[in-house]
Write an enzyme that holds these catalytic residues in place. Structure first.
Site, PDB file in Angstrom:
ATOM      1  N   CYS A 217     129.276   9.695-101.939  1.00  0.00           N
ATOM      2  CA  CYS A 217     129.860   8.343-101.967  1.00  0.00           C
ATOM      3  C   CYS A 217     131.024   8.243-100.981  1.00  0.00           C
ATOM      4  CB  CYS A 217     130.325   7.985-103.374  1.00  0.00           C
ATOM      5  SG  CYS A 217     131.569   9.114-104.045  1.00  0.00           S
TER       6      CYS A 217
ATOM      7  N   CYS B 299     133.073 -15.904-106.069  1.00  0.00           N
ATOM      8  CA  CYS B 299     133.874 -15.643-107.268  1.00  0.00           C
ATOM      9  C   CYS B 299     135.200 -16.391-107.199  1.00  0.00           C
ATOM     10  CB  CYS B 299     134.141 -14.139-107.402  1.00  0.00           C
ATOM     11  SG  CYS B 299     135.208 -13.718-108.801  1.00  0.00           S
TER      12      CYS B 299
ATOM     13  N   CYS C 228     142.007 -11.142-107.029  1.00  0.00           N
ATOM     14  CA  CYS C 228     141.510  -9.905-107.633  1.00  0.00           C
ATOM     15  C   CYS C 228     141.394  -8.795-106.582  1.00  0.00           C
ATOM     16  CB  CYS C 228     140.157 -10.157-108.287  1.00  0.00           C
ATOM     17  SG  CYS C 228     139.437  -8.688-109.052  1.00  0.00           S
TER      18      CYS C 228
ATOM     19  N   PHE D   7     126.348  19.551-109.316  1.00  0.00           N
ATOM     20  CA  PHE D   7     127.141  18.366-109.694  1.00  0.00           C
ATOM     21  C   PHE D   7     126.177  17.354-110.330  1.00  0.00           C
ATOM     22  CE2 PHE D   7     129.074  20.231-105.898  1.00  0.00           C
ATOM     23  CZ  PHE D   7     130.375  20.453-106.304  1.00  0.00           C
TER      24      PHE D   7
ATOM     25  N   GLN E 295     126.090   6.371-112.442  1.00  0.00           N
ATOM     26  CA  GLN E 295     125.939   5.567-111.228  1.00  0.00           C
ATOM     27  C   GLN E 295     126.218   4.099-111.549  1.00  0.00           C
ATOM     28  OE1 GLN E 295     125.694   6.767-108.318  1.00  0.00           O
ATOM     29  NE2 GLN E 295     124.854   8.824-108.567  1.00  0.00           N
TER      30      GLN E 295
END
Length: 416
Positions: free
Chosen positions: A367, A62, A68, A273, A246
């Site tokens: 996560c 990239c 970034c 959840f 997701q």
């Protein structure tokens, strides 16, 4: 003042770490063994140049990577990246004194991110559209994002810029979330606040021009030209504007596959959840499911999808704050399996109730490695065995990792 240092190891957030007389120095986008020139600011440093590169370094794909703050690992060769990311999970489990078999990491990037959030800012009468720079509120302007799904790569900045043009008179900082759905782009704008009628009409016209499926401000729908549908198993769900999703399609499908396989033919499953139902609606193909989520809008979306999909077993829904009001042990004992997929903070209160329950199977989806380990340790302390851990790389090019843990214990058979 520039200085030269040697990177000794890699941290959990992908920063290279060098040791100095004043303590560790963290340098983004560097690798162990590299000699680099940096400019220090306390314990942080900005990379000026790499003087001696690691053999594990490769050229980022990239053009915005150096500035970034979105991706953190494009400079790593793939094998090194996989090993480092798996070691983060392994180290976290060791620190929690958890021993369990850990599968090899599964690449679930697929076609890329199906949702991006671009920032629109108005400094000094200009308009900047892009992502934040690392550890900064400065905007790195982008024309495309190569880790997004192909249809989003170049269209997302165009959409965000057009919305910024329509709302620039207020000069408020905007966050434009763009989701690629089965019926087109679903766009939710945050930061502006309530709109006057003229602005709403203007945005309705813009949504027509950009062919958006839905456009909302802070979840308040301005116009829905087509229901923005997300396919979940046999069902098609229209989630609330801006609600959780997701990151990638393959990521959701991979997580759901492991969840449904683990639950097997459990007759009754609690999906806690649950969001808008990525697990519940797939589980309902062979089990009765009780889905619990704080957000009533997500529960309503799940219920509508269930009722519109023939052939599913019964799905019931409950809007409930599981942090403050976890399902209690007597409620849990009605289920053959429980699926947990909490936010990054984990599900400590719910895990403690599960630890006292008779539920034979818990499938934990997380996560965050630290809260996954904490909650798993609570369950293991009451007799659950962590029989499998599966790392899923849904957030490719970042330090984040999805984790599936399958916890099982022997319980006395219920009387019929």
């Amino acid at each position: 003042m520039p200085e030269q240092i040697v990177i000794e190891r890699l941290g959990a957030k992908a920063d290279g770490i060098a040791e100095s007389a004043s303590g560790p120095v963290f340098v983004p986008k560097t690798l162990p063994g590299e000699t680099v020139t940096v400019e220090r600011d306390g314990s942080r440093a900005d990379l000026i140049r790499v003087d001696a590169a690691s053999p594990e370094r490769e050229t980022p794909f990239c053009p915005y990577f150096d500035e970034c703050g979105g991706c953190a690992t494009q400079h790593m060769k793939h094998g090194f990246y996989r090993t480092w990311k798996q070691e983060i999970l392994a180290r976290t489990l060791r620190q929690a004194r958890i021993e369990a078999p850990v599968d090899g990491m599964i690449d679930a990037h697929g076609d890329g991110r199906r949702r991006v959030t671009l920032h629109v800012r108005f400094p000094e009468r200009a308009m900047h559209v892009g992502y934040m720079a690392a550890r900064s509120h400065q905007i790195v302007e982008i024309a495309f994002c190569p880790i997004a799904e192909p249809v989003l790569k170049e269209r997302a900045p165009v959409i965000a810029r057009a919305i910024g043009e329509h709302l620039k008179s207020a000069r408020k900082p905007l966050d434009v979330q763009i989701t690629n759905t089965s019926t087109g782009f679903d766009v939710d704008v945050r930061g502006h606040g309530p709109l006057k009628d003229a602005s709403r009409l203007s945005l309705i016209g813009l949504a027509e021009k950009l062919d958006l499926s839905r456009l909302s401000i802070h979840g308040d729908v301005i116009v829905e030209r087509r229901p923005p549908a997300i396919v979940m198993g046999r069902a098609s769900v229209v989630p609330p504007a801006g609600s959780f999703l997701q990151a990638t399609r393959l990521g959701e499908e991979t997580l759901a596959r492991f969840v449904t396989e683990a639950c097997g033919r459990a007759k009754r499953v609690a999906d806690l959840f649950s969001g808008s139902g990525p697990f519940a609606l797939r589980l309902a193909e062979r089990s009765e499911v009780h889905a619990v989520e704080y957000d009533q809008g997500s529960m309503s979306a799940l219920d509508r999808a269930f009722r519109a999909t023939p052939g599913l077993r019964r799905v019931t829904t409950e809007a409930r704050d599981l942090f403050r009001r976890p399902l209690l042990t007597p409620e849990l004992d009605a289920f053959d399996a429980v699926v947990l997929d909490p936010p990054r903070a984990g599900a400590e209160a719910q895990a403690r109730q599960l630890a006292a329950s008779k539920v034979p199977l818990v499938v934990s989806v997380s996560c965050d490695a630290a809260t996954f380990a904490r909650d798993a340790a609570i369950l293991m302390g009451s007799g659950y065995r962590l029989e499998r851990v599966v790392p899923v790389d849904q957030f490719k090019h970042s330090p984040h990792l999805e984790i599936i843990g399958i916890l099982r214990r022997e319980v006395a058979k219920r009387r019929r």
